[in-house]
Each structure stands twice: as structure tokens, then as C-alpha cells.
Design a protein around this motif. Sequence first.
Motif, mmCIF file in Angstrom:
data_model
loop_
_atom_site.group_PDB
_atom_site.id
_atom_site.type_symbol
_atom_site.label_atom_id
_atom_site.label_comp_id
_atom_site.label_asym_id
_atom_site.label_seq_id
_atom_site.Cartn_x
_atom_site.Cartn_y
_atom_site.Cartn_z
ATOM 1 N N ALA A 1 3.308 34.482 -11.823
ATOM 2 C CA ALA A 1 4.233 34.076 -10.657
ATOM 3 C C ALA A 1 4.078 35.490 -9.462
ATOM 4 O O ALA A 1 4.215 35.064 -8.387
ATOM 5 N N LEU A 2 4.259 36.684 -10.071
ATOM 6 C CA LEU A 2 4.098 38.017 -8.983
ATOM 7 C C LEU A 2 2.679 37.737 -8.177
ATOM 8 O O LEU A 2 2.722 37.917 -7.005
ATOM 9 N N ALA A 3 1.710 37.413 -9.036
ATOM 10 C CA ALA A 3 0.315 37.415 -8.155
ATOM 11 C C ALA A 3 0.539 36.210 -7.279
ATOM 12 O O ALA A 3 -0.061 36.566 -6.042
ATOM 13 N N ALA A 4 1.053 35.187 -7.658
ATOM 14 C CA ALA A 4 1.002 34.042 -6.596
ATOM 15 C C ALA A 4 1.979 34.260 -5.445
ATOM 16 O O ALA A 4 1.245 33.907 -4.460
ATOM 17 N N LEU A 5 3.033 35.087 -5.547
ATOM 18 C CA LEU A 5 3.962 35.407 -4.521
ATOM 19 C C LEU A 5 3.206 36.526 -3.675
ATOM 20 O O LEU A 5 3.334 36.391 -2.382
ATOM 21 N N ARG A 6 2.420 37.285 -4.258
ATOM 22 C CA ARG A 6 1.562 38.503 -3.548
ATOM 23 C C ARG A 6 0.524 37.705 -2.693
ATOM 24 O O ARG A 6 -0.097 37.986 -1.844
ATOM 25 N N GLY A 7 -0.140 36.592 -3.491
ATOM 26 C CA GLY A 7 -1.282 35.942 -2.670
ATOM 27 C C GLY A 7 -0.465 35.124 -1.447
ATOM 28 O O GLY A 7 -1.346 34.749 -0.698
ATOM 29 N N LEU A 8 0.724 34.780 -1.436
ATOM 30 C CA LEU A 8 1.231 34.103 -0.179
ATOM 31 C C LEU A 8 1.347 35.236 0.748
ATOM 32 O O LEU A 8 1.829 34.980 2.071
ATOM 33 N N GLY A 9 1.023 36.475 0.559
ATOM 34 C CA GLY A 9 0.925 37.550 1.513
ATOM 35 C C GLY A 9 2.682 38.309 1.869
ATOM 36 O O GLY A 9 2.940 38.931 2.587
ATOM 37 N N LEU A 10 3.212 37.912 0.679
ATOM 38 C CA LEU A 10 4.628 38.465 0.397
ATOM 39 C C LEU A 10 4.594 39.892 0.013
ATOM 40 O O LEU A 10 3.434 40.307 -0.881
ATOM 41 N N ARG A 11 5.421 40.897 0.564
ATOM 42 C CA ARG A 11 5.751 42.137 -0.031
ATOM 43 C C ARG A 11 6.454 41.979 -1.086
ATOM 44 O O ARG A 11 7.601 41.418 -1.145
ATOM 45 N N LEU A 12 6.130 42.706 -2.241
ATOM 46 C CA LEU A 12 6.981 42.680 -3.539
ATOM 47 C C LEU A 12 7.510 44.198 -3.788
ATOM 48 O O LEU A 12 7.078 45.084 -3.509
ATOM 49 N N ALA A 13 8.797 44.077 -4.335
ATOM 50 C CA ALA A 13 9.327 45.308 -4.629
ATOM 51 C C ALA A 13 10.241 45.085 -5.834
ATOM 52 O O ALA A 13 10.383 43.848 -6.205
ATOM 53 N N ILE A 14 10.645 46.065 -6.671
ATOM 54 C CA ILE A 14 11.629 45.981 -7.628
ATOM 55 C C ILE A 14 12.689 47.004 -7.323
ATOM 56 O O ILE A 14 12.482 48.022 -7.021
ATOM 57 N N GLY A 15 13.850 46.486 -7.663
ATOM 58 C CA GLY A 15 15.084 47.370 -7.716
ATOM 59 C C GLY A 15 15.766 46.949 -8.832
ATOM 60 O O GLY A 15 16.221 45.866 -9.186
ATOM 61 N N SER A 16 16.146 48.251 -9.653
ATOM 62 C CA SER A 16 17.189 47.975 -10.958
ATOM 63 C C SER A 16 18.006 49.178 -11.120
ATOM 64 O O SER A 16 17.849 50.023 -10.419
ATOM 65 N N ASN A 17 19.176 48.706 -11.858
ATOM 66 C CA ASN A 17 20.203 49.796 -12.323
ATOM 67 C C ASN A 17 19.594 50.329 -13.306
ATOM 68 O O ASN A 17 20.294 50.497 -14.402
ATOM 69 N N PHE A 18 18.440 51.095 -13.334
ATOM 70 C CA PHE A 18 17.742 51.839 -14.209
ATOM 71 C C PHE A 18 17.637 53.389 -13.855
ATOM 72 O O PHE A 18 18.072 53.412 -12.818
#
Length: 119
Positions: A1-18
Motif C-alpha cells: 500500500a505504501l509503495a502504491a501511494l508513493r507511486g501516485l506521487g504522494l509524499r509519505l511521512a510517519i508520526g508516532s507517539n513513540f
Amino acid sequence: ALAALRGLGLRLAIGSNFDERLHGVVRRCADLQVIAADAVFDSAALGWRKPARPFFGAFEARLGLPPAALLMVGDDAHNDLAGAQSAGWQAYLVGSARREEGVSSGLGELVEALTAALT
């Protein structure tokens, strides 16, 4: 799913309460390699936890994007969904909280919707 979203040209980020260990997890997980190292946000480094507005503001500042251009995908109705929406972001809930509402929980559904919207 992440690779497909990136393939759409979207910038991806992760945010966590970690804490800072999140960065090592991202580096070691092959599926997360589509996310740039400078797009990993942990609450310990930011000084704020979701759903606090400053947590979301840190994303906006570092990514250089306004709230309306951001979509939070998360599994917690309070921290992710309500927190993002109160910050002016769009939000999409996945996982068990979404199943409790009687809605499909997979990311595939999100990928399909974004693909249709962006193509």
C-alpha cells in the motif's frame, strides 16, 4: 500500500507517539523504505504527543505544507482522527477502530480512493 501511494506521487511521512527508536524501526523495515528519513516524526523529539495541535504543526513546518494538504492515516479515533481533524487536516481511520464502526479496515480501500481521485 505504501509503495502504491508513493507511486501516485504522494509524499509519505510517519508520526508516532513513540520515542527515537522509531527511526531505527523505519530504517530496518523494507516496506517503510519509501518514507524519507526526514519525514519520520516521534513525539519524544517533537516534545508533543498526538492529539496535541503542536504535534501536527511540527509536520506542517518540516514538510512545508498547509494543514489542508495533509492526510493523517491512523488507527486511533482520538489521537489520529480527531487530532488531525482539529488541526485542519483530512483524516482516514484504519484498523480495529474502523472495524468497530462496521467499515472495512484495509489500506487497499484508501489506495483505491486516492488513485481514483488523483488520476
